[in-house]
Design a protein around this motif. Structure first.
Motif, PDB file in Angstrom:
ATOM      1  N   ALA A 169       0.835  -1.202   0.000  1.00  0.00           N
ATOM      2  CA  ALA A 169       0.000   0.000   0.000  1.00  0.00           C
ATOM      3  C   ALA A 169       0.871   1.255   0.000  1.00  0.00           C
ATOM      4  CB  ALA A 169      -0.925  -0.010   1.217  1.00  0.00           C
ATOM      5  N   TYR A 170       1.954   1.216   0.762  1.00  0.00           N
ATOM      6  CA  TYR A 170       2.870   2.363   0.828  1.00  0.00           C
ATOM      7  C   TYR A 170       3.426   2.706  -0.551  1.00  0.00           C
ATOM      8  CZ  TYR A 170       7.414   4.647   1.606  1.00  0.00           C
ATOM      9  OH  TYR A 170       8.495   5.487   1.541  1.00  0.00           O
ATOM     10  N   PHE A 171       3.931   1.709  -1.266  1.00  0.00           N
ATOM     11  CA  PHE A 171       4.505   1.984  -2.581  1.00  0.00           C
ATOM     12  C   PHE A 171       3.433   2.348  -3.600  1.00  0.00           C
ATOM     13  CE2 PHE A 171       8.154  -0.520  -0.879  1.00  0.00           C
ATOM     14  CZ  PHE A 171       9.115   0.467  -1.048  1.00  0.00           C
ATOM     15  N   GLU A 172       2.240   1.782  -3.460  1.00  0.00           N
ATOM     16  CA  GLU A 172       1.129   2.179  -4.331  1.00  0.00           C
ATOM     17  C   GLU A 172       0.812   3.654  -4.133  1.00  0.00           C
ATOM     18  OE1 GLU A 172      -3.648   1.254  -5.036  1.00  0.00           O
ATOM     19  OE2 GLU A 172      -2.505   0.038  -3.591  1.00  0.00           O
ATOM     20  N   GLU A 173       0.826   4.082  -2.873  1.00  0.00           N
ATOM     21  CA  GLU A 173       0.512   5.487  -2.591  1.00  0.00           C
ATOM     22  C   GLU A 173       1.634   6.409  -3.061  1.00  0.00           C
ATOM     23  OE1 GLU A 173      -1.894   8.127   0.584  1.00  0.00           O
ATOM     24  OE2 GLU A 173      -1.184   6.167   1.261  1.00  0.00           O
ATOM     25  N   LEU A 174       2.876   5.975  -2.893  1.00  0.00           N
ATOM     26  CA  LEU A 174       3.991   6.783  -3.407  1.00  0.00           C
ATOM     27  C   LEU A 174       3.855   7.004  -4.907  1.00  0.00           C
ATOM     28  CD1 LEU A 174       7.338   5.596  -1.737  1.00  0.00           C
ATOM     29  CD2 LEU A 174       5.855   7.493  -1.102  1.00  0.00           C
ATOM     30  N   THR A 175       3.540   5.924  -5.634  1.00  0.00           N
ATOM     31  CA  THR A 175       3.404   6.022  -7.086  1.00  0.00           C
ATOM     32  C   THR A 175       2.286   6.984  -7.460  1.00  0.00           C
ATOM     33  OG1 THR A 175       4.227   3.755  -7.360  1.00  0.00           O
ATOM     34  CG2 THR A 175       3.004   4.701  -9.200  1.00  0.00           C
ATOM     35  N   ALA A 176       1.161   6.893  -6.771  1.00  0.00           N
ATOM     36  CA  ALA A 176       0.029   7.777  -7.052  1.00  0.00           C
ATOM     37  C   ALA A 176       0.380   9.230  -6.760  1.00  0.00           C
ATOM     38  CB  ALA A 176      -1.180   7.347  -6.222  1.00  0.00           C
ATOM     39  N   MET A 177       1.091   9.484  -5.668  1.00  0.00           N
ATOM     40  CA  MET A 177       1.437  10.866  -5.310  1.00  0.00           C
ATOM     41  C   MET A 177       2.453  11.447  -6.286  1.00  0.00           C
ATOM     42  SD  MET A 177       1.379  11.089  -1.154  1.00  0.00           S
ATOM     43  CE  MET A 177       2.553   9.779  -0.874  1.00  0.00           C
ATOM     44  N   GLU A 187       8.745  10.907 -10.118  1.00  0.00           N
ATOM     45  CA  GLU A 187       8.333   9.574 -10.549  1.00  0.00           C
ATOM     46  C   GLU A 187       9.543   8.664 -10.705  1.00  0.00           C
ATOM     47  OE1 GLU A 187       5.379   9.192 -13.688  1.00  0.00           O
ATOM     48  OE2 GLU A 187       4.810  11.286 -13.370  1.00  0.00           O
ATOM     49  N   GLY A 188      10.640   9.209 -11.208  1.00  0.00           N
ATOM     50  CA  GLY A 188      11.863   8.419 -11.342  1.00  0.00           C
ATOM     51  C   GLY A 188      12.411   7.996  -9.998  1.00  0.00           C
ATOM     52  N   TYR A 189      12.330   8.899  -9.027  1.00  0.00           N
ATOM     53  CA  TYR A 189      12.786   8.570  -7.670  1.00  0.00           C
ATOM     54  C   TYR A 189      11.948   7.443  -7.079  1.00  0.00           C
ATOM     55  CZ  TYR A 189      12.661   8.893  -2.586  1.00  0.00           C
ATOM     56  OH  TYR A 189      12.644   8.580  -1.250  1.00  0.00           O
ATOM     57  N   VAL A 190      10.615   7.535  -7.204  1.00  0.00           N
ATOM     58  CA  VAL A 190       9.737   6.511  -6.641  1.00  0.00           C
ATOM     59  C   VAL A 190       9.987   5.166  -7.318  1.00  0.00           C
ATOM     60  CG1 VAL A 190       7.342   5.772  -6.398  1.00  0.00           C
ATOM     61  CG2 VAL A 190       7.977   8.127  -5.846  1.00  0.00           C
ATOM     62  N   ILE A 194      11.328   1.669  -5.508  1.00  0.00           N
ATOM     63  CA  ILE A 194      10.659   0.371  -5.651  1.00  0.00           C
ATOM     64  C   ILE A 194      11.655  -0.673  -6.150  1.00  0.00           C
ATOM     65  CG2 ILE A 194       8.898  -0.891  -6.956  1.00  0.00           C
ATOM     66  CD1 ILE A 194       7.176   1.663  -6.794  1.00  0.00           C
ATOM     67  N   ASP A 195      12.495  -0.279  -7.108  1.00  0.00           N
ATOM     68  CA  ASP A 195      13.537  -1.195  -7.586  1.00  0.00           C
ATOM     69  C   ASP A 195      14.450  -1.621  -6.443  1.00  0.00           C
ATOM     70  OD1 ASP A 195      12.802  -1.364 -10.265  1.00  0.00           O
ATOM     71  OD2 ASP A 195      14.048   0.337 -10.870  1.00  0.00           O
ATOM     72  N   VAL A 196      14.813  -0.664  -5.591  1.00  0.00           N
ATOM     73  CA  VAL A 196      15.688  -0.974  -4.456  1.00  0.00           C
ATOM     74  C   VAL A 196      15.014  -1.982  -3.525  1.00  0.00           C
ATOM     75  CG1 VAL A 196      16.691  -0.027  -2.329  1.00  0.00           C
ATOM     76  CG2 VAL A 196      17.014   1.164  -4.498  1.00  0.00           C
ATOM     77  N   ALA A 197      13.760  -1.712  -3.186  1.00  0.00           N
ATOM     78  CA  ALA A 197      13.025  -2.615  -2.290  1.00  0.00           C
ATOM     79  C   ALA A 197      12.917  -4.008  -2.897  1.00  0.00           C
ATOM     80  CB  ALA A 197      11.646  -2.051  -1.991  1.00  0.00           C
ATOM     81  N   VAL A 220       6.715  -5.582  -5.224  1.00  0.00           N
ATOM     82  CA  VAL A 220       5.676  -4.582  -5.492  1.00  0.00           C
ATOM     83  C   VAL A 220       5.814  -4.044  -6.913  1.00  0.00           C
ATOM     84  CG1 VAL A 220       5.431  -3.907  -3.084  1.00  0.00           C
ATOM     85  CG2 VAL A 220       7.105  -2.741  -4.506  1.00  0.00           C
ATOM     86  N   PRO A 221       4.697  -3.743  -7.564  1.00  0.00           N
ATOM     87  CA  PRO A 221       4.755  -3.190  -8.926  1.00  0.00           C
ATOM     88  C   PRO A 221       5.161  -1.732  -8.910  1.00  0.00           C
ATOM     89  CG  PRO A 221       2.485  -3.312  -8.181  1.00  0.00           C
ATOM     90  CD  PRO A 221       3.325  -3.953  -7.093  1.00  0.00           C
ATOM     91  N   GLY A 222       5.555  -1.229 -10.081  1.00  0.00           N
ATOM     92  CA  GLY A 222       5.859   0.196 -10.214  1.00  0.00           C
ATOM     93  C   GLY A 222       7.316   0.508 -10.429  1.00  0.00           C
ATOM     94  N   GLY A 223       8.184  -0.496 -10.351  1.00  0.00           N
ATOM     95  CA  GLY A 223       9.602  -0.258 -10.565  1.00  0.00           C
ATOM     96  C   GLY A 223       9.966  -0.278 -12.040  1.00  0.00           C
ATOM     97  N   ASN A 224      11.215   0.017 -12.340  1.00  0.00           N
ATOM     98  CA  ASN A 224      11.697  -0.017 -13.716  1.00  0.00           C
ATOM     99  C   ASN A 224      11.859  -1.449 -14.215  1.00  0.00           C
ATOM    100  OD1 ASN A 224      12.182   2.949 -14.118  1.00  0.00           O
ATOM    101  ND2 ASN A 224      13.569   2.607 -12.396  1.00  0.00           N
TER     102      ASN A 224
END
Length: 332
Positions: A169-177, A187-190, A194-197, A220-224
Motif C-alpha cells: 500500500a505504501y509503494f502504491e501510494e507513493l506512485t500515485a502521489m 516519478e523516477g525517484y519513486v 521500488i527497484d531498491v526494495a 511490489v509493482p511500479g519499478g523499472n
C-alpha cells in the motif's frame, strides 16, 4: 515541465540551495567520528540547525530527530505549493505508525510509545481514529491497506504478512502521489525506490532459499524492472536484469551474495542507498524546479540516518573505521 511551472519554484529553490549548506557533509561527519567526547560529536549538529542535545542518550537522539523532521515539514508546507512533493517523504512515517498500531492490537498491548511524528497524520489522533475504526481523515489507499493488514493479522497471526500488505500500500501510494505531483523527476525517484526494495527482497529471498511464491507476496509493482520478471529470476541473474539501471553495481554485488552463507550484505545495502543518492544528487545542480526540493528532502532523511549511525556507534564504543563503513554517500 513548462517554463512557467519551473518559475513557480524559483523562490523556494533558492531557499533550498541555501539550506543545503547546513547539511551534515563529509567534513562534519569526520569531526563527529573523531571527536574525543560524545558530547563534542553531538555539538557538531548545532551547525546543521539541530538543538543542543546536552546529555546524549538514545531516547534524546530520537526525540531531537523527530522534532527536526516535524519542524522541517511544517516549515516547508507553506512554501511548497505542490503538496505531493512533501507527502512522498511524509508517507513512510504514516505507514510505520500503521504497522505499530496493527501489531499492538494483535499483541493486546499499547505500543503507542513507538509512534513517530513527521507524517501526514498526527500520530496520537491516528491512534485514536484507529481504535474507533474510523480513518476517514486518511487517504483511500492508506485506509484499505490498514483494513487488509488488520484482517490478515487477525486471521493468520503472521505479522510478516500484514507488513507485506502495508508495504504494498505504501509503494502504491507513493506512485500515485508522484503522478499527482506531475514530476518526472519524482516519478523516477519513486520507481527507483521500488527497484531498491524489490532487489533487496530478491537477494534476501535467494539467500533463504525462498522461491517464486514468496516473492509474489513481497515484490511490489511500479519499478523499472517488472515485479513479475524478478519473481521468476534466480539470484545470480539479478545483475543482468539491472544492467542498465542506476542499481547495476548493487545488483552485481547482490547477485554475488545471493547464495546462502555467501557473506555479509553491508556493501550491497550501501550500494543500494548510494544509487538513490546519486540519482537525487543531480537535483542539486538544477537552478530552480522541483528537483532541488525532492533532493533536499531525501538528503535530510539520509542525514538523520547518518546521525543515528555515528552517535549510536560512538555510544557502543565502535572504532572510527567501523562507523565509516556503515555510512552512505552524502548529498552533492
Amino acid at each position: 515541465m513548462s517554463h512557467e511551472k519551473d518559475l513557480d519554484y524559483l523562490t523556494i529553490s533558492a531557499r533550498i540551495h541555501a539550506m543545503e549548506n547546513r547539511l551534515l557533509n563529509h567534513e562534519r561527519m569526520e569531526r563527529m567520528i573523531e571527536a574525543r567526547e560524545l558530547s563534542e560529536a553531538a555539538k557538531v549538529l548545532t551547525e546543521c540547525g539541530y538543538e543542543d542535545l546536552g546529555q546524549v542518550t538514545a531516547g534524546g537522539i530520537e526525540e531531537m530527530l523527530s522534532k527536526a523532521q516535524t519542524d522541517l515539514f511544517h516549515d516547508l508546507s507553506s512554501a511548497v505549493g505542490n503538496r505531493a512533493l512533501l507527502d512522498v517523504f511524509r508517507c513512510s512515517y504514516d505507514y510505520h505508525n500503521a504497522k505499530v498500531l496493527v501489531k499492538g492490537e494483535a499483541l493486546g498491548s499499547n505500543q503507542e510509545s513507538l509512534l513517530v511524528g513527521g507524517g501526514r497524520y498526527d500520530p496520537q489522533k491516528l491512534a485514536e481514529d484507529y481504535q474507533r475504526e474510523d480513518l476517514r481523515g486518511c487517504s483511500d489507499i492508506f485506509r484499505r491497506g490498514v483494513a487488509r493488514a488488520r484482517e490478515t493479522l487477525g486471521a493468520t497471526g503472521d505479522p510478516q504478512l500484514s507488513d507485506f500488505i502495508l508495504d504494498r500500500a505504501y509503494f502504491e501510494e507513493l506512485t500515485a502521489m508522484a503522478r499527482q505531483a506531475d514530476s518526472k523527476f519524482l516519478e523516477g525517484y519513486v520507481a527507483l525506490t521500488i527497484d531498491v526494495a524489490n532487489l533487496r527482497s530478491c537477494v534476501r529471498a535467494s539467500r533463504l532459499n525462498k522461491g517464486m511464491d514468496f516473492l509474489q507476496q513481497v515484490l511490489v509493482p511500479g519499478g523499472n524492472v517488472p515485479a513479475r520478471t524478478l519473481a521468476t529470476a534466480r539470484g545470480d541473474e539479478l545483475a543482468g536484469l539491472f544492467r542498465t539501471s542506476p542499481l547495476s553495481q548493487a545488483a552485481a554485488t547482490g547477485s554475488a551474495l545471493s547464495a546462502p552463507g555467501s557473506g555479509a550484505l553491508t556493501d550491497f545495502e550501501r550500494q543500494c542507498d548510494d544509487a538513490v543518492m546519486e540519482y537525487l544528487g543531480a537535483g542539486r545542480r538544477v537552478a530552480f524546479g522541483e528537483q532541488p526540493i525532492v533532493g533536499y528532502l531525501y538528503a535530510r532523511e539520509a542525514e538523520m540516518t547518518a546521525i543515528r549511525i555515528i552517535l549510536s556507534g560512538r555510544m557502543a564504543g565502535l572504532d572510527g573505521d567501523t562507523i565509516r563503513q556503515r555510512l552512505r554517500r552524502t548529498y552533492g
